[in-house]
Design a protein around this motif. Structure first.
Motif, PDB file in Angstrom:
ATOM      1  N   MET A  11       5.013   7.483   5.027  1.00  0.00           N
ATOM      2  CA  MET A  11       5.160   6.294   5.860  1.00  0.00           C
ATOM      3  C   MET A  11       6.593   5.782   5.835  1.00  0.00           C
ATOM      4  N   TYR A  12       6.747   4.569   6.274  1.00  0.00           N
ATOM      5  CA  TYR A  12       8.042   3.979   6.565  1.00  0.00           C
ATOM      6  C   TYR A  12       8.930   3.783   5.334  1.00  0.00           C
ATOM      7  N   PHE A  13       8.319   3.540   4.189  1.00  0.00           N
ATOM      8  CA  PHE A  13       9.088   3.051   3.040  1.00  0.00           C
ATOM      9  C   PHE A  13       8.625   3.809   1.803  1.00  0.00           C
ATOM     10  N   SER A  14       9.269   4.941   1.527  1.00  0.00           N
ATOM     11  CA  SER A  14       8.927   5.700   0.327  1.00  0.00           C
ATOM     12  C   SER A  14       9.759   5.195  -0.847  1.00  0.00           C
ATOM     13  N   LEU A  15       9.170   5.265  -2.034  1.00  0.00           N
ATOM     14  CA  LEU A  15       9.876   4.882  -3.254  1.00  0.00           C
ATOM     15  C   LEU A  15       9.733   6.008  -4.271  1.00  0.00           C
ATOM     16  N   PRO A  16      10.836   6.559  -4.771  1.00  0.00           N
ATOM     17  CA  PRO A  16      10.760   7.643  -5.758  1.00  0.00           C
ATOM     18  C   PRO A  16      10.543   7.091  -7.162  1.00  0.00           C
ATOM     19  N   ALA A  17       9.416   6.415  -7.357  1.00  0.00           N
ATOM     20  CA  ALA A  17       9.170   5.743  -8.628  1.00  0.00           C
ATOM     21  C   ALA A  17       7.675   5.641  -8.872  1.00  0.00           C
ATOM     22  N   VAL A  18       7.294   5.632 -10.149  1.00  0.00           N
ATOM     23  CA  VAL A  18       5.891   5.471 -10.528  1.00  0.00           C
ATOM     24  C   VAL A  18       5.790   4.498 -11.695  1.00  0.00           C
ATOM     25  N   MET A  19       4.642   3.828 -11.765  1.00  0.00           N
ATOM     26  CA  MET A  19       4.267   3.032 -12.923  1.00  0.00           C
ATOM     27  C   MET A  19       3.061   3.713 -13.550  1.00  0.00           C
ATOM     28  N   SER A  20       3.125   3.958 -14.849  1.00  0.00           N
ATOM     29  CA  SER A  20       2.096   4.724 -15.535  1.00  0.00           C
ATOM     30  C   SER A  20       1.148   3.824 -16.306  1.00  0.00           C
ATOM     31  N   SER A  21      -0.103   4.253 -16.415  1.00  0.00           N
ATOM     32  CA  SER A  21      -1.065   3.548 -17.267  1.00  0.00           C
ATOM     33  C   SER A  21      -0.651   3.613 -18.732  1.00  0.00           C
TER      34      SER A  21
END
Length: 812
Positions: free
Chosen positions: A179-189
């Protein structure tokens, strides 16, 4: 056997580079520089819980970081060395560096957070494809991964593979991987946040190809990643936004109602829609003009970026008149200059158009016509582009809408000042927002910028970016993923993400129920902006009386909640905490197994600390399921009590959706106004939601003049704090206020409304002075320093004149 050969072949093609080998190191301040046989690795602690790993391989071009805005803070770091490894650590976060092969592992308070599987790699799968580089990390078995930006994939993106390339998805609904706004980042459990600090076209593979491996890769860009640690999920977000920047406090009008469509075609139509809101006494604070402000039709005019005088003959007078009526005007702009537009030759002469490989202005065809793209990375282009915005702001334009900023069409052979199209693609909207924000702060220092944009990058929030979820389908399927999209973006600092209320694209017939449900949800969304293609009116004023009267109390509630909502904006600017918050942020559900389950919740959310909202996204229902975190919850409409850590069915009508209030919450509300220009906190209603399970509670309210930039930094604000204590058979409320700003009320008429008050009190004292408990609401309404108990609603109301900085109400 064939499958095994394919897997081995794929891995061999994918990971072409050998792991680096340690040679030597030196520690300089907060940065450990490690020389390897293939280049240099720098480990920099920006905070005690935030560290960057920056691999600078020989012969690999490095672009600047667009994400990192914080300067490294002085740290007390410990460095130890053994024959096999280095260990670098702060008070809480430790990096273990294995020497041969080079491999990094991260520990928080002694517990393993994250480890490189191989670390940095370079690859080229086929000769004709560009070389990629990136990182590989090991995943634990039960680990959940949230993030990646705008996707409709479910909250947990573990097991998914998706492009890292901002791209429009017109008319999406219940599924979208790009989509329009990708972010190369994750938040992990596992309580870490990982940012791949790279602006280039790439890919994220979150255990899809190899279940135990998370891989980020890109065609160039920057070979860097950042690990953020913290002892809670809100702490992760706080630390992350300290690094990437926090959203400046917006003007108060940003939280009001918007009139917006595709689009108002002339001045008469623009004025008429505002007049319609005023006649029907429906509040309005902003009006958005789509592309007809610079041309009479859709194609051929993009890039004019000047008023079409045939349709808008006196734009400055119109803007001034709207402003006097409390309406702020926002104009759409795009970064494309058509060769048929009035400004094409001017833009070429100014060097504003990005060139192709031949060095000449790059032109190409897309929906709106033959065009060039402004090179926002080029200082000359920025200067030219900004002068247009400056002129519009001088005319009275209050806000900027940046559309198509992915960019929607971005030929690979476009050459920008700092790199090729694919190298900088995902940073284009970010750089554009930076240009507008910097110009506004420099040339209009008394104004809080408003910048609404469709695409950006990690850190774009620090430019006051107000993103939205794009051209969503006008359908129940389009409504369903809006909470998921908002929560996924809010986890990475984008606290003002919102949707086109009512849906934008398509829809041949007006679906009254869908429209009502979407706008009810919008009351508890950061920006209240109905917007759609014009064949079905997005503005409620153009619908039937039943629709208007169903939605009127909801829009009024939006305005009555301004003190509460503005306080959420204040909290966001201090800590990065989004206005819409996921349920796993609950303080009452801190057990890991509870939070892990709540991480999957994509249909309900917290609006600040007090409210839990579950939008109704299906037609014809009489009840709606709600997952409750820990604590006690009270139905906002009926007052019904629900125990937490439970899944319940909440009854609904067309007039209600599930809105629950957490027991122990303070909710300040103001008098209804038709525009925030008339807003005042001189009369406040402070709601407190009582329950026997809550023995102490606190809340706060932030107030300033609603418009002065840097009010927080300069101390030009007031904080109102509220406390509750139940002790020795009595209830004690304490009201405190501190701070000052221009226009602060000398005193306030405050009505404390205690909900779920099960019995009429015997006595009520204010600062030791007993007040009258009257038998009728009519008498209560006429008097000061008085109380009234309504047995039917179980509400106790206490009205006082709040004069001093500290006041106490004692109820027995």
């Amino acid at each position: 056997m064939k499958r095994l050969f394919f897997v081995l072949f794929t891995l061999c093609c994918t990971i072409a580079a050998q792991a680096a080998q340690y040679q030597q190191h030196n520690l300089q301040g907060n940065t450990l520089n490690i020389q390897t046989d293939s280049g240099q690795l720098s480990l920099t602690f920006y905070q005690s819980d935030v560290v960057e790993a920056f691999y600078q391989s020989e012969g690999v071009k490095q672009l600047p970081s667009f994400s990192i805005s914080q300067q490294s803070q002085p740290q007390q770091l410990r460095l130890t060395e053994s024959a096999a490894a280095l260990t670098l650590g702060s008070a809480s976060l430790t990096v273990k560096i294995n020497k041969a092969p080079l491999q990094l592992s991260y520990y928080y308070q002694g517990k393993l957070l994250l480890a490189e599987e191989q670390g940095y790699f370079q690859q080229q799968q086929r000769q004709q494809q560009p070389q990629q580089h990136g990182f590989r990390f090991a995943l634990s078995d039960s680990e959940k991964l949230l993030g990646g930006g705008q996707r409709v994939l479910g909250m947990d993106r573990r097991g998914q593979k998706f492009p890292l390339y901002n791209k429009a998805h017109y008319g999406y609904s219940t599924e979208s991987s790009q989509m329009y706004f990708s972010l190369p980042a994750v938040m992990s459990s596992n309580k870490y946040l990982l940012l791949f600090d790279n602006s280039a076209k790439g890919e994220a593979d979150l255990g899809h190809t190899e279940p135990g491996i998370m891989q980020f890769s890109a065609e160039g860009g920057r070979s860097s990643y950042v690990v953020v640690a913290g002892d809670s999920y809100p702490a992760l977000l706080n630390n992350y936004t300290a690094l990437t920047g926090r959203q400046p406090l917006p003007a108060r009008w940003t939280l009001g109602n918007y009139a917006s469509r595709f689009g108002y075609r002339n001045e008469a139509e623009t004025r008429a829609v505002v007049q319609k809101f005023r006649e029907l006494k429906l509040p309005l604070d902003a009006l958005v003009l789509d592309l007809y402000w610079f041309g009479p039709d859709i194609q051929g005019h993009m890039g004019n970026l000047d008023w079409d005088k045939n349709a808008f003959s006196q734009p400055e007078k119109m803007l001034a008149d709207l402003k006097a009526d409390g309406v702020n005007t926002i104009l759409v702009t795009e970064p494309f200059i058509l060769t048929s537009s009035k400004r094409w030759q001017e833009a070429v002469a100014a060097g504003a158009i990005a060139p192709g490989l031949d060095g000449q202005p790059k032109t190409f065809d897309f929906y709106f016509g033959n065009t060039g793209l402004i090179d926002v990375f080029n200082p000359k282009a920025q200067d030219w582009f900004w002068q247009i915005y400056k002129g519009l702001a001088e005319q009275g334009v209050a806000g900027v809408w940046g559309d198509l900023g992915e960019p929607e069409v971005h030929p690979e052979d476009t050459v920008h000042a700092i790199g090729t199209a694919n190298e900088v693609h995902n940073a284009y909207g970010h750089q554009w927002a930076d240009m507008v924000y910097s110009g506004m702060r420099r040339d209009f220092p008394s104004q809080r910028p408003f910048i609404m944009m469709r695409a950006g990058a990690p850190g774009s929030q620090r430019f006051g970016m107000v993103p939205w979820t794009g051209d969503v389908e006008r359908s129940w399927g389009g409504l369903k993923p809006q909470v998921e999209l908002a929560l996924s973006m809010g986890l990475f600092g984008f606290g003002y993400i919102h949707s086109d209320l009512g849906g934008f694209a398509g829809g041949e017939q007006f679906d009254k129920e869908l429209y009502i449900r979407w706008l009810q949800y919008g009351v508890f969304q950061p920006v209240y902006r109905p917007h759609a293609q014009e064949h079905i009116a997005p503005e409620m004023v153009f619908h039937d009386k039943q629709t208007i009267e169903t939605l009127r109390p909801w829009l009024n509630l939006r305005y009555q909640l301004l003190p509460y909502n503005y306080t959420l904006a204040y909290q966001n600017s201090l800590t990065g905490m989004p206005l819409m918050r996921p349920l796993f942020f609950s303080e009452n559900s801190l057990a890991d197994e509870q939070n892990a389950a709540l991480m999957d919740e994509k249909n309900s959310y917290f609006w600040g600390d007090a409210f839990l909202v579950a939008p109704v996204t299906e037609p014809g229902v009489t009840s709606w399921p709600v997952q409750l975190p820990g604590g006690v919850w009270l139905d906002y409409f009926s007052g019904k009590r629900y125990a937490g850590n439970n899944r319940v069915e909440v009854p609904v009508t067309i007039n209600t959706i599930p809105v629950l209030v957490k027991a122990g919450s303070f909710v300040p509300m103001a008098e209804l106004v038709q525009s925030t220009q008339h807003y005042s906190s001189e009369k406040l209603t402070l709601h407190y939601y009582a329950d026997p399970s809550v023995e102490c509670a606190k809340g706060e309210m932030y107030e300033d003049d609603g418009k002065t930039p840097d009010a927080i930094a300069n101390g030009q604000f007031e904080l109102l704090n509220f406390y509750y204590l139940k002790q020795d058979g009595q209830q004690k409320f304490e009201l405190r206020r501190s701070g000052d700003y221009a226009g602060k009320p000398a005193s306030r008429e405050l009505t404390l409304v205690i909900h779920n008050q099960t019995a009429r009190p015997a006595t009520i004292n204010i600062d030791g002075q007993r007040i009258q408990l009257v038998p009728q609401q009519a008498r209560f309404n006429r008097m000061q320093n008085v109380a009234w108990y309504d047995k039917a609603s179980k509400q106790l109301k206490v009205k006082i004149n709040w004069l001093v900085d500290k006041q106490q109400i004692l109820i027995r």
